[in-house]
Write an enzyme that holds these catalytic residues in place. Structure first.
Site, mmCIF file in Angstrom:
data_model
loop_
_atom_site.group_PDB
_atom_site.id
_atom_site.type_symbol
_atom_site.label_atom_id
_atom_site.label_comp_id
_atom_site.label_asym_id
_atom_site.label_seq_id
_atom_site.Cartn_x
_atom_site.Cartn_y
_atom_site.Cartn_z
ATOM 1 N N CYS A 1 -0.879 -10.993 -5.382
ATOM 2 C CA CYS A 1 -0.396 -10.366 -6.608
ATOM 3 C C CYS A 1 -0.854 -11.196 -7.796
ATOM 4 C CB CYS A 1 1.124 -10.338 -6.532
ATOM 5 S SG CYS A 1 1.914 -10.050 -8.081
ATOM 6 N N GLY B 1 6.074 -10.119 -8.748
ATOM 7 C CA GLY B 1 5.127 -11.205 -8.975
ATOM 8 C C GLY B 1 5.004 -12.316 -7.961
ATOM 9 N N GLY C 1 4.059 -12.137 -4.767
ATOM 10 C CA GLY C 1 3.202 -11.805 -3.617
ATOM 11 C C GLY C 1 1.936 -12.651 -3.540
HETATM 12 P P1 5GP Z 1 3.345 -11.429 0.409
HETATM 13 O O1 5GP Z 1 4.235 -11.347 1.599
HETATM 14 O O2 5GP Z 1 1.908 -11.220 0.762
HETATM 15 O O3 5GP Z 1 3.562 -12.686 -0.389
HETATM 16 O O4 5GP Z 1 3.779 -10.254 -0.580
HETATM 17 C C1 5GP Z 1 3.734 -8.894 -0.188
HETATM 18 C C2 5GP Z 1 4.192 -8.039 -1.359
HETATM 19 O O5 5GP Z 1 3.329 -8.190 -2.486
HETATM 20 C C3 5GP Z 1 4.155 -6.544 -1.109
HETATM 21 O O6 5GP Z 1 5.205 -6.088 -0.306
HETATM 22 C C4 5GP Z 1 4.208 -5.998 -2.533
HETATM 23 O O7 5GP Z 1 5.521 -5.962 -3.053
HETATM 24 C C5 5GP Z 1 3.433 -7.034 -3.317
HETATM 25 N N1 5GP Z 1 2.076 -6.543 -3.619
HETATM 26 C C6 5GP Z 1 1.178 -5.981 -2.776
HETATM 27 N N2 5GP Z 1 0.036 -5.676 -3.419
HETATM 28 C C7 5GP Z 1 0.222 -6.031 -4.697
HETATM 29 C C8 5GP Z 1 -0.603 -5.949 -5.863
HETATM 30 O O8 5GP Z 1 -1.765 -5.508 -5.837
HETATM 31 N N3 5GP Z 1 -0.049 -6.369 -7.020
HETATM 32 C C9 5GP Z 1 1.217 -6.867 -7.085
HETATM 33 N N4 5GP Z 1 1.700 -7.245 -8.269
HETATM 34 N N5 5GP Z 1 2.006 -7.005 -5.997
HETATM 35 C C10 5GP Z 1 1.508 -6.576 -4.827
#
Ligand code: 5GP
Length: 346
Positions: A186, A181, A183
């Site tokens: 996300c 959660g 991300g």
């Molecule tokens: P960020 O670095 O952009 O904050 O987070 C990246 C991470 O978000 C990814 O490695 C993955 O674990 C998560 N993530 C990617 N796409 C999705 C999505 O569609 N839904 C959710 N719940 N998490 C995602």
């Protein structure tokens, strides 16, 4: 029903307390780490920052750029076997040390993984990635993969609590991906109410993993180099980045021009955009749990990499850590209710 009253922390809730240091300059700080993996006994040396296995981040082009700085890329799972074959034929020496093949847990996924590892024995890392790493099916899948591939370094996730880290390590994973959660694209916390503030998840999961000789990846929620440092300070062995690596030449995602400004599309892997593209739409028994956004186009990823590495080196000098490995031992977090001064932010 039960309530746990201990407050869990995210990156925004803490800062590093500065400490006396003998380091004269950031250039004296080494960010390289060497890890030995618990099931394979293999070791890896590099800078433990990873591009996320999203098709708007973890591309072959990203891997080639990040390898220049010894950073790692979890390649997204939507490349075909033919695309992998072409890439590995042309890619430079040593790329196999800085990439993982990603997979889900379906039957087609298994066939593809087995075929690629058979055809390319130089591949060393596999990232078994599901949104919810708490299912029994997932644990069995990790076990079965370990049995078929005793020599491959397996990353598995995502989970956020110590007992599940232990279960997955014992099932055959070497490295556990931590984060539910946090991300940037996300929406799980909004759609389901489920989650765990990322810094506390990292602290608790690192403790569980290190007790068994495993490693963890802090996955998601970093929006600044300072957040990456905080994840390492909390005990993360690797930090995985999505949004911070999006929007560059090497990131996937359509280029869009709006009123003379350039943007790149960036979307969650469970967003409606990703599901339309890869599986023909969002199945009607589930909700999309990802956003689609346009991020300003930022040119080559090199500058962003240098900015992140410079920030972490600087954190290390503030707390007196001459190597990244020492950072967590030198870390005292202070609980805060303010972060940066935003008076001149637009
Ligand atoms: P960020 O670095 O952009 O904050 O987070 C990246 C991470 O978000 C990814 O490695 C993955 O674990 C998560 N993530 C990617 N796409 C999705 C999505 O569609 N839904 C959710 N719940 N998490 C995602």
């Amino acid at each position: 029903m039960r309530i746990e009253y201990e407050v869990k922390l995210g990156f925004k809730d803490v800062m590093f307390r500065p400490k006396r240091s003998t380091l004269k300059s950031r250039s004296m700080v080494s960010l390289e780490r060497t890890f030995k993996f618990m099931h394979t006994g293999k070791s890896w040396t590099g800078v433990p920052i990873m591009a996320a296995n999203m098709d708007t981040v973890g591309t072959f082009e990203m891997a080639l750029a990040l390898q220049q700085h010894q950073l790692f890329t979890a390649i997204h799972k939507h490349y075909s076997v033919a695309q992998w074959n072409d890439f590995l034929e042309q890619a430079p020496e040593g790329i196999e040390n800085y990439i993982a093949l990603s997979t889900g847990t379906g039957e087609n996924d298994t066939e593809k993984v087995d075929e690629l590892f058979k055809r390319h024995p130089r591949l060393k890392f596999l990232c078994i990635d599901v949104a919810n790493g708490y299912s029994e099916h997932f644990v069995h899948y990790v076990q079965a993969t370990r049995e078929r591939h005793p020599d491959i370094v397996i990353m598995a996730g995502n989970v956020v609590t110590g007992e599940m880290v232990e279960e997955l390590l014992l099932a055959g994973a070497d490295i556990i991906k931590v984060g539910i959660g946090p991300g940037s694209v996300c929406t799980t916390r909004v759609k389901t109410g489920v989650g765990y503030p990322q810094l506390s998840a990292v602290i608790e999961c690192a403790d569980a993993a290190h007790g068994l000789g495993g490693q963890i990846i802090s996955d998601g929620g970093c929006s600044t180099p300072g957040d990456v440092s905080k994840a390492f300070g909390g005990g993360a062995d690797f930090v995985m980045l999505g949004g911070m690596f999006a929007g560059h030449n090497e990131s996937g995602g359509d280029l869009i021009e709006v009123e003379g400004k350039r943007y790149r599309q960036f979307y969650g892997m469970s967003s409606a955009t990703a599901m339309d593209k890869h599986v023909g739409g969002v199945a009607n028994y589930r909700a999309s749990e990802g956003k689609t956004v346009q991020v300003p186009y930022r040119g080559p990823v090199e500058e962003t990499v240098l900015d992140i590495l410079g920030g972490i080196r600087s954190t290390c000098t503030y707390v007196g850590a001459s190597t990244l490995k020492e950072l967590t031992k030198r870390t005292t977090f202070i609980r805060v209710e303010e972060q940066e001064n935003q008076v001149y932010n637009d």
